[in-house]
Design a protein around this motif. Structure first.
Motif, mmCIF file in Angstrom:
data_model
loop_
_atom_site.group_PDB
_atom_site.id
_atom_site.type_symbol
_atom_site.label_atom_id
_atom_site.label_comp_id
_atom_site.label_asym_id
_atom_site.label_seq_id
_atom_site.Cartn_x
_atom_site.Cartn_y
_atom_site.Cartn_z
ATOM 1 N N LEU A 155 -34.958 119.244 -23.606
ATOM 2 C CA LEU A 155 -33.605 118.658 -23.562
ATOM 3 C C LEU A 155 -33.811 117.184 -23.216
ATOM 4 N N VAL A 156 -33.482 116.316 -24.162
ATOM 5 C CA VAL A 156 -33.774 114.883 -23.990
ATOM 6 C C VAL A 156 -32.462 114.110 -23.855
ATOM 7 N N SER A 157 -32.263 113.474 -22.702
ATOM 8 C CA SER A 157 -31.050 112.659 -22.522
ATOM 9 C C SER A 157 -31.216 111.350 -23.282
ATOM 10 N N GLY A 158 -30.149 110.963 -23.987
ATOM 11 C CA GLY A 158 -30.220 109.755 -24.814
ATOM 12 C C GLY A 158 -29.852 108.518 -24.021
ATOM 13 N N ASN A 159 -29.725 107.429 -24.755
ATOM 14 C CA ASN A 159 -29.418 106.117 -24.147
ATOM 15 C C ASN A 159 -30.339 105.832 -22.960
ATOM 16 N N SER A 160 -31.612 106.270 -23.109
ATOM 17 C CA SER A 160 -32.572 106.077 -22.001
ATOM 18 C C SER A 160 -33.086 104.655 -21.986
ATOM 19 N N SER A 161 -33.403 104.180 -20.782
ATOM 20 C CA SER A 161 -34.221 102.961 -20.738
ATOM 21 C C SER A 161 -35.409 103.268 -19.830
ATOM 22 N N LEU A 162 -36.532 102.688 -20.197
ATOM 23 C CA LEU A 162 -37.790 102.994 -19.512
ATOM 24 C C LEU A 162 -38.251 101.753 -18.750
ATOM 25 N N SER A 163 -39.060 101.999 -17.732
ATOM 26 C CA SER A 163 -39.653 100.850 -17.023
ATOM 27 C C SER A 163 -40.942 101.321 -16.355
ATOM 28 N N GLY A 164 -41.757 100.356 -15.969
ATOM 29 C CA GLY A 164 -43.005 100.695 -15.268
ATOM 30 C C GLY A 164 -44.164 100.789 -16.225
ATOM 31 N N GLU A 165 -45.006 101.832 -16.026
ATOM 32 C CA GLU A 165 -46.285 101.883 -16.728
ATOM 33 C C GLU A 165 -46.542 103.285 -17.283
ATOM 34 N N LEU A 166 -46.891 103.366 -18.567
ATOM 35 C CA LEU A 166 -47.216 104.662 -19.192
ATOM 36 C C LEU A 166 -48.734 104.755 -19.359
ATOM 37 N N LYS A 167 -49.335 105.817 -18.817
ATOM 38 C CA LYS A 167 -50.796 105.978 -18.873
ATOM 39 C C LYS A 167 -51.196 106.671 -20.173
ATOM 40 N N VAL A 168 -52.254 106.163 -20.776
ATOM 41 C CA VAL A 168 -52.775 106.730 -22.029
ATOM 42 C C VAL A 168 -54.008 107.581 -21.722
ATOM 43 N N ASN A 169 -54.060 108.767 -22.332
ATOM 44 C CA ASN A 169 -55.210 109.659 -22.101
ATOM 45 C C ASN A 169 -56.354 109.339 -23.071
ATOM 46 N N GLY A 170 -57.419 110.120 -22.960
ATOM 47 C CA GLY A 170 -58.523 110.025 -23.915
ATOM 48 C C GLY A 170 -58.058 110.492 -25.290
ATOM 49 N N ALA A 171 -58.724 110.004 -26.315
ATOM 50 C CA ALA A 171 -58.268 110.231 -27.699
ATOM 51 C C ALA A 171 -58.580 111.642 -28.169
ATOM 52 N N LYS A 172 -57.494 112.360 -28.566
ATOM 53 C CA LYS A 172 -57.652 113.735 -29.077
ATOM 54 C C LYS A 172 -58.624 113.752 -30.256
ATOM 55 N N ASN A 173 -58.415 112.856 -31.233
ATOM 56 C CA ASN A 173 -59.193 112.917 -32.483
ATOM 57 C C ASN A 173 -60.611 112.408 -32.327
#
Ligand code: EPZ
Length: 432
Positions: free
Chosen positions: A17-35
């Motif tokens: 369930l995804v609420s719309g009109n979202s705004s994001l802030s801060g930092e998103l961490k990236v994992n190791g590459a699946k492929n």
């Protein structure tokens, strides 16, 4: 089946369930590459010594691959994000169809098995929703290296003739720069007798990551990342420790999440050279990008339509075509997106249209007229990357959307809702 009945049936499936009109802030961490991790796991078959892989993402595809390797007798231990592998007691088994069918990367093991033990029995991976995905190039390359390959009843039986059962170096020219074929042939050639070249090779960073690890194991590979790779076969490979590179597709997905919600965000770590085509398109459509430590800080301005054609690396990656199209649905003006890699990777269009997007599809070219807003709806991700596109579009839409297709989503994104919620999104995972 009437839409209402279909929707209620769909909602019985696990969904977000995804609420719309979202705004994001801060930092998103990236994992190791699946492929990259998938093929590095397969490469552990090439030695009887221990391989320690770090920064491995926790994804269903990864557990699928480790299950397949265990079936072949590889000893596997998990310690947080590290995986310890030891293939010193390989059993020649026919890999079960149900394991291989859903995980194309498992077919790439055929090259390592032929190089290491001179035989392999693996079901053809078959196509998936995005295309037929043949393995003609993989098989052609292995035959050039001296393997005998038969395909009967959907099973590929491969062996190496001669008493030593060793492949012979050869020059392979690929008809198309297939990532999997390049990786498969590379893993077969490193233990072959003599020198090999792969021309028209795939140049993707994942191929480069594989070559780096194989060289750390004692292989002699030059030119990975370019169109011609040179391999000098060696007698044996030893163990090593290796850290999987950051996932450029996850990073690109998160940068697009910032752009679609018009949020200032840091995505880290990012190796810019792995994503230059995407970074350029994000700048062209109105985002400012700045290097920020090991990551990138994105500041979206007014987003306007830009045209995209997916290409082999270093062109725009097909895996970010659907997420980028989600962004273009509310851009100002028109954009034209052409999918050149897969024959059927436009299934997200019908779902975006249900959210109010204005898209016309002619063959594999979509013309998108930007609209002022999307409206929340029950939507379905039909493959891994279109599921991600549905989440992104839902973050932007008015209202709360239900996104089904989590079996696809969880193949390539670890805890996506937790990461986005930490940056201000409101996403709830519902099991039914
Ligand atoms: C890898 O698939 C990735 N998967 C895919 O990511 C990615 O989309 C693809 O490369 C292209 O970048 C993994 O690495 C596990 P290809 P792969 O062989 O190796 C055609 C994701 O979302 N082709 O380069 O299977 C093929 O049909 C996944 O993470 C032939 O025609 O890709 C396709 O149209 C999806 N003949 C195109 O080439 C062949 O013999 C690219 O395929 C082989 C391929």
């Amino acid at each position: 089946m009437p839409l209402a009945a279909r929707i209620s049936k769909e909602m019985l499936k696990p969904h977000l369930l995804v609420s719309g009109n979202s705004s994001l802030s801060g930092e998103l961490k990236v994992n190791g590459a699946k492929n990259s991790a998938l093929v590095l796991l397969a490469a552990s078959l090439l030695t009887d010594e221990e391989i320690i892989l770090s920064n491995v993402p926790k994804l269903t595809d990864i557990s699928g691959m480790t299950a397949i390797l265990s079936k072949m007798g590889v000893e596997i231990k998990h310690k947080t994000k590290d995986i310890f592998l030891k293939a010193n007691d390989l059993r020649h088994v026919e890999l079960p169809y149900e394991l291989v069918h859903g995980l194309r990367a498992s077919f790439f093991c055929i090259g390592a098995l032929l190089g290491r033990i001179g035989k392999a029995k693996i079901p053809l991976p078959g196509g998936c929703k995005i295309g037929a995905r043949p393995v003609v190039e993989h098989i052609r390359g292995l035959k050039a290296l001296g393997a005998i390959i038969n395909v009967n009843h959907g099973i590929v039986t491969a062996s190496v003739p001669g008493f030593e059962g060793q492949l012979k170096g050869a020059n392979v020219v690929l008809d198309c720069p297939s990532v999997g074929a390049t990786e498969t042939i590379l893993m077969a050639a490193v233990l072959a007798n003599g020198e090999s070249t792969i021309e028209n090779a795939a140049q993707e960073p994942e191929v480069q990551d594989l070559a780096k690890m194989l060289n750390k194991m004692g292989a002699k590979i030059k030119g990975a990342g370019g169109p011609k790779i040179h391999i000098e076969g060696v007698k044996k490979l030893h163990g090593c420790e290796y850290t999987v590179m950051p996932d450029r597709i996850e990073a690109g997905t998160f940068l697009i999440a910032a752009a679609i919600t018009r949020s200032v965000l840091k995505v880290t770590p990012v190796i810019s050279d792995h994503l230059n085509a995407v970074l350029q398109k994000l700048r062209d459509c109105g985002c400012r990008l700045e290097k920020d430590g090991e990551g990138i800080k994105i500041t979206p301005g007014e987003i306007h339509g830009v045209d995209i054609t997916t290409q082999p690396f270093p062109g725009f990656p097909t895996d970010l075509q659907a997420p980028f199209m989600a962004l273009m649905t509310t851009a100002k003006g028109t954009s034209v997106i052409t999918e050149k890699i897969y024959e059927n990777r436009m299934q997200h269009i019908s779902e975006l249209q249900r959210m109010g997007a204005s898209i016309r599809l002619q063959g594999n070219t979509a013309v998108i007229e930007g609209v002022s807003e999307l409206s929340a709806a029950p939507v379905e991700g039909r493959d891994l990357r279109s599921s991600a596109a549905m989440v992104l579009a839902s973050l932007k839409a008015n209202g709360t959307s239900q996104v089904v297709g989590l079996d696809h989503l969880d193949r390539g994104y670890e805890l996506i809702e937790e990461k986005l919620n930490k940056c201000g999104a409101h996403i709830i995972r519902k099991q039914h």
